[in-house]
Write a protein that holds these residues in place. Structure first.
Motif, PDB file in Angstrom:
ATOM      1  N   SER A 103     -14.932   4.061 -14.230  1.00  0.00           N
ATOM      2  CA  SER A 103     -15.842   5.145 -13.833  1.00  0.00           C
ATOM      3  C   SER A 103     -17.157   5.049 -14.591  1.00  0.00           C
ATOM      4  O   SER A 103     -18.240   5.210 -14.003  1.00  0.00           O
ATOM      5  CB  SER A 103     -15.199   6.510 -14.092  1.00  0.00           C
ATOM      6  N   ARG A 104     -17.088   4.781 -15.879  1.00  0.00           N
ATOM      7  CA  ARG A 104     -18.302   4.647 -16.686  1.00  0.00           C
ATOM      8  C   ARG A 104     -19.147   3.483 -16.187  1.00  0.00           C
ATOM      9  O   ARG A 104     -20.371   3.604 -16.029  1.00  0.00           O
ATOM     10  CB  ARG A 104     -17.940   4.445 -18.155  1.00  0.00           C
ATOM     11  N   ASP A 105     -18.502   2.357 -15.894  1.00  0.00           N
ATOM     12  CA  ASP A 105     -19.228   1.192 -15.403  1.00  0.00           C
ATOM     13  C   ASP A 105     -19.898   1.491 -14.062  1.00  0.00           C
ATOM     14  O   ASP A 105     -21.049   1.087 -13.827  1.00  0.00           O
ATOM     15  CB  ASP A 105     -18.295  -0.014 -15.271  1.00  0.00           C
ATOM     16  N   ALA A 106     -19.207   2.194 -13.177  1.00  0.00           N
ATOM     17  CA  ALA A 106     -19.790   2.550 -11.878  1.00  0.00           C
ATOM     18  C   ALA A 106     -20.999   3.464 -12.064  1.00  0.00           C
ATOM     19  O   ALA A 106     -22.014   3.309 -11.369  1.00  0.00           O
ATOM     20  CB  ALA A 106     -18.740   3.213 -10.990  1.00  0.00           C
ATOM     21  N   LEU A 107     -20.924   4.395 -12.984  1.00  0.00           N
ATOM     22  CA  LEU A 107     -22.064   5.279 -13.255  1.00  0.00           C
ATOM     23  C   LEU A 107     -23.240   4.491 -13.818  1.00  0.00           C
ATOM     24  O   LEU A 107     -24.394   4.723 -13.436  1.00  0.00           O
ATOM     25  CB  LEU A 107     -21.659   6.400 -14.210  1.00  0.00           C
ATOM     26  N   HIS A 108     -22.975   3.562 -14.719  1.00  0.00           N
ATOM     27  CA  HIS A 108     -24.048   2.703 -15.250  1.00  0.00           C
ATOM     28  C   HIS A 108     -24.725   1.937 -14.112  1.00  0.00           C
ATOM     29  O   HIS A 108     -25.956   1.841 -14.065  1.00  0.00           O
ATOM     30  CB  HIS A 108     -23.511   1.716 -16.289  1.00  0.00           C
ATOM     31  N   ASP A 109     -23.906   1.401 -13.197  1.00  0.00           N
ATOM     32  CA  ASP A 109     -24.464   0.663 -12.063  1.00  0.00           C
ATOM     33  C   ASP A 109     -25.354   1.554 -11.202  1.00  0.00           C
ATOM     34  O   ASP A 109     -26.436   1.136 -10.764  1.00  0.00           O
ATOM     35  CB  ASP A 109     -23.344   0.054 -11.206  1.00  0.00           C
ATOM     36  N   LEU A 110     -24.908   2.779 -10.943  1.00  0.00           N
ATOM     37  CA  LEU A 110     -25.714   3.710 -10.149  1.00  0.00           C
ATOM     38  C   LEU A 110     -27.027   4.052 -10.851  1.00  0.00           C
ATOM     39  O   LEU A 110     -28.086   4.105 -10.223  1.00  0.00           O
ATOM     40  CB  LEU A 110     -24.923   4.986  -9.862  1.00  0.00           C
ATOM     41  N   ILE A 111     -26.949   4.286 -12.136  1.00  0.00           N
ATOM     42  CA  ILE A 111     -28.160   4.596 -12.910  1.00  0.00           C
ATOM     43  C   ILE A 111     -29.111   3.408 -12.888  1.00  0.00           C
ATOM     44  O   ILE A 111     -30.314   3.563 -12.637  1.00  0.00           O
ATOM     45  CB  ILE A 111     -27.795   5.007 -14.352  1.00  0.00           C
ATOM     46  N   ASP A 112     -28.580   2.213 -13.129  1.00  0.00           N
ATOM     47  CA  ASP A 112     -29.420   1.008 -13.124  1.00  0.00           C
ATOM     48  C   ASP A 112     -30.080   0.798 -11.766  1.00  0.00           C
ATOM     49  O   ASP A 112     -31.272   0.498 -11.683  1.00  0.00           O
ATOM     50  CB  ASP A 112     -28.596  -0.227 -13.502  1.00  0.00           C
TER      51      ASP A 112
END
Length: 124
Positions: A103-112
C-alpha cells in the motif's frame, strides 16, 4: 491480596484485571465475603500477561500460552504446539506488514506520477 492491592503492585487498573479474569487469564479465589482474593503468584501472572500483550499477542493467544510461561520475561517451557502458535502469530504479522508495504509503495507511485504531471490532484 484483594484486587486493589494487585492493581497497586502491578500498575494495572482493576477494570483490566477483571477483564483478564473474564478471559480466563487470572483465576482469583473468593473470600467468605465474596471478594476476589489473589495469591502472590498473581503479580507474576499479570506481568507476564502485560509483556505478552506488548508482543502483540491476543488474550486468546495468551490464554493458550500462559500455562507454559516461566518468569517475568516470560520464558516458555516446551509445551505442545507452543512454537506453532507463536510462528502462526508471527506469520500473520508478516502478512499484514507485507500488505502495508505494498500500500505504501502504491501511494508513493501515485504521488510520484502526480508530481511528474506537474499538477496536484483536485480535492475530493
Amino acid at each position: 491480596m484483594l484486587i486493589g492491592e494487585l492493581s497497586r503492585k502491578t500498575g494495572v487498573n482493576t477494570h483490566q484485571l477483571r477483564y483478564y479474569e473474564a478471559q480466563g487469564l487470572l483465576e482469583p479465589g473468593r473470600g467468605s465475603n465474596g471478594y476476589r482474593e489473589y495469591g502472590d503468584d498473581a503479580v507474576l501472572t499479570v506481568t507476564q500477561i502485560r509483556r505478552l500483550l506488548q508482543a502483540g499477542l491476543s488474550t486468546e493467544d495468551i490464554a493458550y500460552l500462559l500455562p507454559c510461561a516461566i518468569g517475568p520475561a516470560p520464558d516458555f517451557e516446551s509445551c505442545p504446539e507452543l512454537l506453532d502458535a507463536l510462528r502462526a502469530r508471527l506469520n500473520g504479522l508478516d502478512s499484514r506488514i507485507d500488505t502495508l508495504v505494498r500500500s505504501r509503495d502504491a501511494l508513493h507511485d501515485l504521488i510520484d506520477a502526480t508530481e511528474l504531471s506537474g499538477r496536484e490532484p483536485a480535492p475530493a
